[in-house]
Design a protein around this motif. Structure first.
Motif, PDB file in Angstrom:
ATOM      1  N   UNK A   1      20.848   0.661  -7.480  1.00 43.64           N
ATOM      2  CA  UNK A   1      21.555  -0.035  -8.418  1.00 43.64           C
ATOM      3  C   UNK A   1      21.859  -1.513  -8.012  1.00 43.64           C
ATOM      4  N   UNK A   2      21.225  -2.486  -8.984  1.00 43.39           N
ATOM      5  CA  UNK A   2      21.358  -3.846  -8.622  1.00 43.39           C
ATOM      6  C   UNK A   2      22.736  -4.411  -9.419  1.00 43.39           C
ATOM      7  N   UNK A   3      23.058  -4.002 -10.439  1.00 39.72           N
ATOM      8  CA  UNK A   3      23.968  -4.240 -11.246  1.00 39.72           C
ATOM      9  C   UNK A   3      24.591  -3.349 -12.011  1.00 39.72           C
ATOM     10  N   UNK A   4      25.633  -3.531 -12.621  1.00 46.43           N
ATOM     11  CA  UNK A   4      26.197  -2.501 -13.841  1.00 46.43           C
ATOM     12  C   UNK A   4      26.302  -1.043 -13.349  1.00 46.43           C
ATOM     13  N   UNK A   5      26.225  -0.143 -14.267  1.00 38.78           N
ATOM     14  CA  UNK A   5      26.420   1.365 -14.334  1.00 38.78           C
ATOM     15  C   UNK A   5      25.455   2.080 -14.788  1.00 38.78           C
TER      16      UNK A   5
ATOM     17  N   UNK B   1       0.825  -1.168   0.054  1.00 36.86           N
ATOM     18  CA  UNK B   1       0.020   0.004   0.111  1.00 36.86           C
ATOM     19  C   UNK B   1       0.780   1.437  -0.046  1.00 36.86           C
ATOM     20  N   UNK B   2       2.077   1.091   0.761  1.00 39.45           N
ATOM     21  CA  UNK B   2       2.773   2.322   1.057  1.00 39.45           C
ATOM     22  C   UNK B   2       3.658   2.734  -0.106  1.00 39.45           C
ATOM     23  N   UNK B   3       4.304   1.654  -0.639  1.00 43.23           N
ATOM     24  CA  UNK B   3       5.214   1.696  -1.594  1.00 43.23           C
ATOM     25  C   UNK B   3       5.157   0.824  -2.852  1.00 43.23           C
ATOM     26  N   UNK B   4       5.484   1.310  -4.312  1.00 40.63           N
ATOM     27  CA  UNK B   4       5.675   0.362  -5.245  1.00 40.63           C
ATOM     28  C   UNK B   4       7.046   0.202  -5.695  1.00 40.63           C
ATOM     29  N   UNK B   5       7.227  -1.028  -6.007  1.00 39.14           N
ATOM     30  CA  UNK B   5       8.516  -1.200  -6.635  1.00 39.14           C
ATOM     31  C   UNK B   5       8.447  -1.571  -8.158  1.00 39.14           C
ATOM     32  N   UNK B   6       9.722  -1.242  -8.775  1.00 39.93           N
ATOM     33  CA  UNK B   6       9.726  -1.420 -10.181  1.00 39.93           C
ATOM     34  C   UNK B   6      11.226  -1.812 -10.251  1.00 39.93           C
ATOM     35  N   UNK B   7      11.311  -3.057 -11.196  1.00 38.51           N
ATOM     36  CA  UNK B   7      12.789  -3.513 -11.585  1.00 38.51           C
ATOM     37  C   UNK B   7      13.052  -3.345 -12.926  1.00 38.51           C
ATOM     38  N   UNK B   8      13.863  -2.590 -13.284  1.00 42.08           N
ATOM     39  CA  UNK B   8      14.293  -2.129 -14.798  1.00 42.08           C
ATOM     40  C   UNK B   8      15.654  -2.422 -15.159  1.00 42.08           C
ATOM     41  N   UNK B   9      15.778  -2.917 -16.467  1.00 40.09           N
ATOM     42  CA  UNK B   9      17.015  -2.845 -16.927  1.00 40.09           C
ATOM     43  C   UNK B   9      17.196  -2.093 -18.324  1.00 40.09           C
ATOM     44  N   UNK B  10      18.468  -1.373 -18.218  1.00 41.62           N
ATOM     45  CA  UNK B  10      18.889  -0.748 -19.420  1.00 41.62           C
ATOM     46  C   UNK B  10      20.066  -1.133 -19.979  1.00 41.62           C
ATOM     47  N   UNK B  11      20.267  -1.623 -21.294  1.00 43.32           N
ATOM     48  CA  UNK B  11      21.425  -2.201 -21.904  1.00 43.32           C
ATOM     49  C   UNK B  11      22.491  -0.905 -22.041  1.00 43.32           C
ATOM     50  N   UNK B  12      23.459  -0.941 -22.733  1.00 41.26           N
ATOM     51  CA  UNK B  12      24.502  -0.145 -22.901  1.00 41.26           C
ATOM     52  C   UNK B  12      23.972   0.987 -23.744  1.00 41.26           C
TER      53      UNK B  12
ATOM     54  N   UNK C   1      27.440  -3.797 -20.452  1.00 42.28           N
ATOM     55  CA  UNK C   1      26.014  -4.476 -20.122  1.00 42.28           C
ATOM     56  C   UNK C   1      25.177  -3.536 -19.481  1.00 42.28           C
ATOM     57  N   UNK C   2      25.406  -2.068 -19.483  1.00 41.23           N
ATOM     58  CA  UNK C   2      24.306  -1.169 -18.891  1.00 41.23           C
ATOM     59  C   UNK C   2      23.936  -1.484 -17.668  1.00 41.23           C
ATOM     60  N   UNK C   3      22.926  -1.604 -17.123  1.00 38.54           N
ATOM     61  CA  UNK C   3      22.532  -1.565 -15.830  1.00 38.54           C
ATOM     62  C   UNK C   3      21.212  -2.224 -15.424  1.00 38.54           C
ATOM     63  N   UNK C   4      21.034  -2.586 -14.371  1.00 42.40           N
ATOM     64  CA  UNK C   4      19.663  -2.864 -13.965  1.00 42.40           C
ATOM     65  C   UNK C   4      19.401  -2.331 -12.365  1.00 42.40           C
ATOM     66  N   UNK C   5      18.289  -2.012 -12.029  1.00 44.39           N
ATOM     67  CA  UNK C   5      18.109  -1.127 -10.642  1.00 44.39           C
ATOM     68  C   UNK C   5      16.729  -1.612 -10.125  1.00 44.39           C
ATOM     69  N   UNK C   6      16.513  -1.163  -9.090  1.00 43.70           N
ATOM     70  CA  UNK C   6      15.255  -1.104  -8.359  1.00 43.70           C
ATOM     71  C   UNK C   6      14.709  -0.020  -8.187  1.00 43.70           C
ATOM     72  N   UNK C   7      13.528   0.415  -8.639  1.00 44.08           N
ATOM     73  CA  UNK C   7      12.776   1.767  -8.224  1.00 44.08           C
ATOM     74  C   UNK C   7      11.816   1.797  -7.270  1.00 44.08           C
TER      75      UNK C   7
END
Ligand SMILES: *[C@@H]1O[C@H](CO)[C@@H](O)[C@H](O)[C@H]1NC(C)=O
Ligand SMILES: *[C@@H]1O[C@H](CO)[C@@H](O)[C@H](O)[C@H]1NC(C)=O
Length: 470
Positions: free
Chosen positions: A168-172, A140-151, A211-217
């Motif tokens: 940031x889960x991985x990459x840059x 209810x209070x928060x929503x999460x997004x997992x996103x991947x952006x290549x180079x 390899x770009x990056x992957x992160x949690x928002x």
């Protein structure tokens, strides 16, 4: 040899709940009823979990995945096999749903979701998926997004009405923004770094490196949808060209080829490695005086007896993050994120490594146990007591995230150690003075130990097996 009926009754009474189960040929229970000695293997090697013969009065954790076991609904002689359709992988991931500890009770709402069950939106060079109140009603209070952006791939210039916290889960990744005073902000982030953009602050993200990056928002409303952000392209596509012309002091033809629809995630050109080269050159550009990013994993941890904890919040080390506080927690094998609760916000967790079980206590006798592995999201509503137990043989790494300006928790161990002894003993040990003395001795100098490790040499803490006594 056959035992007289009365002896069978006595045995059945001793074994309590076994009395109604259907006898199984040569099972330990049947052997006891038949007066035969238990096979030696049961004294040395108790029957495995999820079998009719297995007994565990202490509800110890079982790592169904690590032990390669198939959980079945048998508990201390009760239960039965499964005859209908059975999702084996699912059962392995949820051993404490298939066979809940005997202490679970009531109808607490579901508090687990796996990103593996979230719809993935696939775009040019990237993807995104979300866990919001629509996937997990307790979120209810928060929503999460997992996103991947290549180079070089860009999450396009946009803003939204919620604040955004990113890890940031991985990459840059390169982040850009302007602040409320028109100051320009840019930074390059790596694994374990995070950012926070207050509501409405326009920003962009771009994957860097091979390899770009992957992160949690994280967004500070469970209703948030990553599909409904304010995008630059979307706005321009829905503004009369004559107005674009007036706004930018250019003839309308200039805008003939701006995208007709939102770009959202798309392949961009390769940015310079140097932030300085990319910094906008205009006469009125000034550097933001805000710090929108933070190096969480670079922060020295608080070492506890069973792990490491790093806290980041507005009150202590990341002032801009007014609505999101977090803790990065590592729980060693055998250790426990101790029994505690959070007084000021619901917990929204993402499990990054390892396998854990969590029992949430919701008052009025209700308690429910959930199992988590990497990619899983857990919720613990504020004030509900809980622990996180590492059930596997590798470290558990997790993020605890809150819609709050300050990270706060109450430790059960600390509370009892700092409460008058008589009050504690009267409440818990009126029926057993000797146990009460031992308990009081143990909690005398108790302090908060967020991730706690039981001493290795203490026999009392070994759950043991009731087979030893048979
Ligand atoms: C990029 O990913 C591939 C696998 O997809 C991996 O083999 C490679 O080592 C990665 N490169 C870097 C620089 O991380
Ligand atoms: C925590 O432990 C690490 C090594 O495990 C050590 O380098 C660090 O200095 C410790 N931190 C504190 C505050 O004691």
């Amino acid at each position: 040899m056959r035992l007289p009926a009365t002896t069978i009754l006595v045995l059945a009474a001793i074994l309590g709940d076994l009395a109604v189960a259907v006898p199984i040929q040569d099972s330990p229970r049947q052997r006891l009823l038949d007066g035969k000695p238990l096979p030696a293997k049961y004294r040395k090697n108790p029957p495995p979990p999820y079998t009719p013969e297995h007994r565990d009065p202490y509800d110890s954790a079982v790592d169904a995945i690590g032990e390669k076991l198939d959980p079945l609904p048998y508990r201390n002689g009760d239960g039965a096999s499964v005859l209908g359709p059975w999702n084996r992988e699912r059962a392995r991931q949820n051993p404490d749903i298939v066979r809940p500890p005997s202490t679970d009770h009531g109808d607490m709402l579901n508090l687990r979701w796996s990103f593996a069950d979230s719809h993935i939106r696939i775009e040019e060079g990237g993807w995104t998926r979300q866990t919001t109140v629509r996937e997990l009603p307790a979120s209810v209070e928060l929503a999460g997004v997992n996103m991947r952006l290549d180079e070089g791939v860009i999450r396009e210039l946009h803003w939204h009405k919620e604040a955004e916290w990113g890890y940031v889960l991985a990459g840059h990744v390169r982040v850009t923004a302007i602040d409320y005073e028109g100051g320009t902000f840019m930074d390059d982030l790596a694994k374990g770094d995070l950012w926070y953009f207050p509501p409405g602050v326009p920003h962009s993200l771009q994957g860097l490196g091979a390899n770009g990056t992957e992160f949690l928002l994280i967004f500070d409303s469970g209703d948030f949808s990553e599909e409904s952000t304010f995008l630059l392209t979307d706005w321009l596509a829905h503004t009369p060209r004559s107005v674009l012309s007036k706004n930018f002091h250019l003839p309308p033809e200039i805008f003939a080829h701006v995208p007709a629809a939102e770009r959202y995630i798309f392949q961009g050109s390769r940015p310079s490695d140097s932030l300085r080269d990319e910094f906008p050159a205009g006469r009125h550009v000034k550097k933001s005086r805000q710090q929108f990013t933070h190096r969480l994993l670079a922060q020295p941890p608080k070492n506890t007896t069973g792990g490491r904890v790093r806290v980041v919040d507005s009150a202590t080390n990341f002032p801009v993050s007014k609505t999101v506080a977090a803790a990065h927690v590592v729980i060693e094998p055998g250790a426990l994120r101790e029994m505690h609760w959070h007084p000021n916000a619901d917990e929204w967790s993402l499990f990054l490594r390892g396998r854990a079980r969590v029992t949430v206590f919701g008052a009025e006798g209700s308690a429910r146990t959930f199992d988590y592995q990497p990619g899983d999201v857990g919720i613990v509503p504020k004030n509900m007591g809980h622990f996180v137990e590492n059930v596997g043989d590798e470290e558990v790494e997790m993020l605890e995230i809150f819609r709050a300006s300050e990270f706060r928790d109450f430790s059960l161990f600390q509370w009892l150690g700092e409460t008058p002894r008589r009050m504690v003993a009267d409440t818990l040990f009126q029926g057993d003075k000797e146990a009460g003395e031992r308990f009081l001795k143990e909690i005398k100098d108790a302090k908060k130990d967020e991730v706690t490790m039981p001493p290795a040499d203490d026999d009392d803490k070994d759950p043991g097996s009731m087979w030893d006594d048979l």
